[in-house]
Write a protein that holds these residues in place. Structure first.
Motif, PDB file in Angstrom:
ATOM      1  N   SER A  39     -15.707   4.885  -8.963  1.00 56.87           N
ATOM      2  CA  SER A  39     -14.455   5.607  -8.762  1.00 56.87           C
ATOM      3  C   SER A  39     -14.798   7.091  -8.655  1.00 56.87           C
ATOM      4  N   VAL A  40     -13.871   7.895  -8.176  1.00 58.73           N
ATOM      5  CA  VAL A  40     -14.127   9.332  -8.070  1.00 58.73           C
ATOM      6  C   VAL A  40     -14.421   9.916  -9.449  1.00 58.73           C
ATOM      7  N   ALA A  41     -13.686   9.486 -10.471  1.00 62.30           N
ATOM      8  CA  ALA A  41     -13.916   9.993 -11.826  1.00 62.30           C
ATOM      9  C   ALA A  41     -15.316   9.621 -12.317  1.00 62.30           C
ATOM     10  N   GLN A  42     -15.718   8.376 -12.104  1.00 62.99           N
ATOM     11  CA  GLN A  42     -17.065   7.951 -12.497  1.00 62.99           C
ATOM     12  C   GLN A  42     -18.131   8.721 -11.731  1.00 62.99           C
ATOM     13  N   LEU A  43     -17.900   8.901 -10.445  1.00 63.13           N
ATOM     14  CA  LEU A  43     -18.839   9.620  -9.601  1.00 63.13           C
ATOM     15  C   LEU A  43     -18.969  11.072 -10.052  1.00 63.13           C
ATOM     16  N   ALA A  44     -17.852  11.711 -10.344  1.00 65.21           N
ATOM     17  CA  ALA A  44     -17.868  13.098 -10.816  1.00 65.21           C
ATOM     18  C   ALA A  44     -18.690  13.217 -12.096  1.00 65.21           C
ATOM     19  N   ALA A  45     -18.485  12.288 -13.020  1.00 67.69           N
ATOM     20  CA  ALA A  45     -19.246  12.310 -14.275  1.00 67.69           C
ATOM     21  C   ALA A  45     -20.731  12.063 -14.024  1.00 67.69           C
ATOM     22  N   THR A  46     -21.042  11.175 -13.104  1.00 65.68           N
ATOM     23  CA  THR A  46     -22.438  10.845 -12.799  1.00 65.68           C
ATOM     24  C   THR A  46     -23.186  12.032 -12.222  1.00 65.68           C
TER      25      THR A  46
END
Length: 138
Positions: A39-46
């Motif tokens: 997800s965009v949120a997961q990607l941002a955190a990664t």
């Protein structure tokens, strides 16, 4: 040693080869999707970026045909970002550039390279031990 490490920055080669423009966010985003859709949120955190900026990058990468968005099968409100075949090729190219050792290392004799390898392994192991023994801040 610092000068040698800083002189081997593949960022310019990544930018010119992948034609993704200035900055490293686009490359980080592609590499962040290398294992699985996120997800965009997961990607941002990664990748260590904020979600609004990650959304802008995903929009650009989608316009270039490097990523696609689909609905999450478990939560239809959430969109998942995945690499397209072109995106997978870009990731493989980027990983090859990043993994390539500096040209100066090719000039070293095999014995020196083996010694350097042992030293770097020891440093990596010491670094991992330091991380494991560092108390978490409260």
């Amino acid at each position: 040693m610092s000068e040698f490490v800083r002189s081997f920055d593949p960022a310019e080669e990544l930018r010119s080869t992948l034609a993704l423009g200035r900055g490293s966010g686009r490359v980080k985003t592609l590499l962040g999707l290398a294992r699985e859709p996120l997800s965009v949120a997961q990607l941002a955190a990664t990748v260590g970026l904020d979600a609004p900026y990650t959304t802008l990058i995903v929009n650009e990468l989608q316009a270039l045909g490097l990523v696609s968005r689909t609905s999450d099968e478990h939560d239809r409100r959430r969109r998942m970002v995945a690499l397209t075949p072109r995106g997978q090729e870009a990731v493989q190219t980027a990983q090859g550039i990043i993994a390539r050792p500096p040209a100066a290392l090719h000039a070293l004799p095999a014995e020196d390279l083996a010694h350097l390898h042992r030293i770097l392994e020891r440093l990596t192991n010491l670094h991992h031990k330091d991380i494991q023994h560092t108390p978490s801040p409260h």
